[in-house]
Scaffold this active site. Structure first.
Site, PDB file in Angstrom:
ATOM      1  N   ARG A   1      -2.053  -5.508  -8.314  1.00 24.61           N
ATOM      2  CA  ARG A   1      -0.928  -6.431  -8.074  1.00 24.61           C
ATOM      3  C   ARG A   1      -0.761  -7.435  -9.198  1.00 24.61           C
ATOM      4  NH1 ARG A   1      -3.240  -7.993  -2.301  1.00 24.61           N
ATOM      5  NH2 ARG A   1      -5.043  -7.924  -3.666  1.00 24.61           N
TER       6      ARG A   1
ATOM      7  N   SER B   1      -3.061  -7.732   2.849  1.00 30.29           N
ATOM      8  CA  SER B   1      -3.296  -7.584   4.291  1.00 30.29           C
ATOM      9  C   SER B   1      -3.777  -8.895   4.890  1.00 30.29           C
ATOM     10  CB  SER B   1      -4.342  -6.492   4.539  1.00 30.29           C
ATOM     11  OG  SER B   1      -3.883  -5.257   4.075  1.00 30.29           O
TER      12      SER B   1
ATOM     13  N   LYS C   1     -15.726  -7.751   4.188  1.00 31.46           N
ATOM     14  CA  LYS C   1     -14.575  -8.220   4.980  1.00 31.46           C
ATOM     15  C   LYS C   1     -14.818  -7.993   6.469  1.00 31.46           C
ATOM     16  CE  LYS C   1     -11.013  -7.172   1.500  1.00 31.46           C
ATOM     17  NZ  LYS C   1      -9.921  -6.251   1.147  1.00 31.46           N
TER      18      LYS C   1
ATOM     19  N   HIS D   1       0.846  -1.200   0.000  1.00 34.81           N
ATOM     20  CA  HIS D   1       0.000   0.000   0.000  1.00 34.81           C
ATOM     21  C   HIS D   1       0.886   1.257   0.000  1.00 34.81           C
ATOM     22  CE1 HIS D   1      -3.122  -2.588   2.311  1.00 34.81           C
ATOM     23  NE2 HIS D   1      -3.638  -2.352   1.119  1.00 34.81           N
TER      24      HIS D   1
HETATM   25  O1  PNS Z   1      -8.775  -2.561   0.474  1.00 39.17           O
HETATM   26  P1  PNS Z   1     -10.085  -2.962  -0.132  1.00 39.17           P
HETATM   27  O2  PNS Z   1     -10.903  -3.765   0.876  1.00 39.17           O
HETATM   28  O3  PNS Z   1      -9.937  -3.646  -1.445  1.00 39.17           O
HETATM   29  O4  PNS Z   1     -10.875  -1.599  -0.416  1.00 39.17           O
HETATM   30  C1  PNS Z   1     -12.210  -1.623  -0.850  1.00 39.17           C
HETATM   31  C2  PNS Z   1     -12.857  -0.270  -0.535  1.00 39.17           C
HETATM   32  C3  PNS Z   1     -12.818  -0.010   0.962  1.00 39.17           C
HETATM   33  C4  PNS Z   1     -12.106   0.836  -1.270  1.00 39.17           C
HETATM   34  C5  PNS Z   1     -14.332  -0.342  -1.042  1.00 39.17           C
HETATM   35  O5  PNS Z   1     -15.005  -1.379  -0.391  1.00 39.17           O
HETATM   36  C6  PNS Z   1     -15.065   0.991  -0.819  1.00 39.17           C
HETATM   37  O6  PNS Z   1     -14.906   1.912  -1.601  1.00 39.17           O
HETATM   38  N1  PNS Z   1     -15.850   1.067   0.283  1.00 39.17           N
HETATM   39  C7  PNS Z   1     -16.594   2.272   0.628  1.00 39.17           C
HETATM   40  C8  PNS Z   1     -18.088   2.102   0.255  1.00 39.17           C
HETATM   41  C9  PNS Z   1     -18.296   2.230  -1.243  1.00 39.17           C
HETATM   42  O7  PNS Z   1     -18.107   3.283  -1.838  1.00 39.17           O
HETATM   43  N2  PNS Z   1     -18.695   1.114  -1.876  1.00 39.17           N
HETATM   44  C10 PNS Z   1     -18.963   1.048  -3.296  1.00 39.17           C
HETATM   45  C11 PNS Z   1     -17.709   0.703  -4.081  1.00 39.17           C
HETATM   46  S1  PNS Z   1     -18.017   0.700  -5.832  1.00 39.17           S
END
Ligand code: PNS
Length: 159
Positions: A90, A127, A41, A17
């Site tokens: 990645r 992670s 998650k 990250h």
């Molecule tokens: O590290 P991650 O878990 O891959 O990140 C995913 C994350 C947190 C960026 C995504 O779940 C997110 O944007 N969550 C906030 C809520 C939201 O906007 N959801 C719609 C995504 S299209």
């Protein structure tokens, strides 16, 4: 001012990250690490712990700040006048998931996503693997910032 956001669940933040965040900080005037909930998650660290670890790990980057938000990422972007989302890619296995979110975020509020290829040295790093290796006493010292290593050790010791 050109602003970008590096969003993620950061449970915990890893060197992979940080690599993306550091490179984004060289491309934009201001970069925000947005520590967000991912509804699919379950977490090891609390949001407060994740934020503290992200702050410590990025303290050397003058134009990087850390924030959190409980709603949609695109609403965070609109509220804070952020035009770009930067995420690390990645391997091809990340692509479907990242493309789907990128297209949804574009459709919802016109926010663009830039997918940044990670350093090959971090292409295996996640992670969830860090959490699992640390849980069983494996060595993750080359994979996470010092503060995260300490936090992982104290979580493992507390169980
Ligand atoms: O590290 P991650 O878990 O891959 O990140 C995913 C994350 C947190 C960026 C995504 O779940 C997110 O944007 N969550 C906030 C809520 C939201 O906007 N959801 C719609 C995504 S299209």
């Amino acid at each position: 001012m050109r602003r970008a956001v590096c969003p993620g669940s950061f449970d915990p933040i890893t060197n992979g990250h940080l690599d993306v965040i550091e490179r984004a900080s060289g491309l934009f005037d201001e970069v925000t690490i947005a520590v967000l909930a991912n509804s699919s998650k379950t977490g090891l660290f609390s949001m407060e712990e994740r934020i503290a670890m992200a702050k410590e790990a990025s303290a050397h980057l003058a134009n990087v700040k850390v924030d959190t938000w409980s709603g949609l990422l695109v609403d965070y972007c609109k509220t804070h006048e952020i035009k770009a989302i930067v995420k690390g890619l990645r391997a091809v296995s990340d692509f479907d998931y990242e493309l789907q979110m990128a297209q949804m975020n574009l459709q919802l509020k016109g926010v663009d996503t830039l997918l940044m290829a990670t350093k090959p040295a971090y292409s295996f790093l996640s992670s969830s693997l860090v959490r699992e290796i640390a849980k069983y006493g494996g060595d993750v010292s080359a994979l996470v910032p010092a503060g995260v290593l300490k936090a992982l050790k104290s979580k493992a010791g507390g169980k």
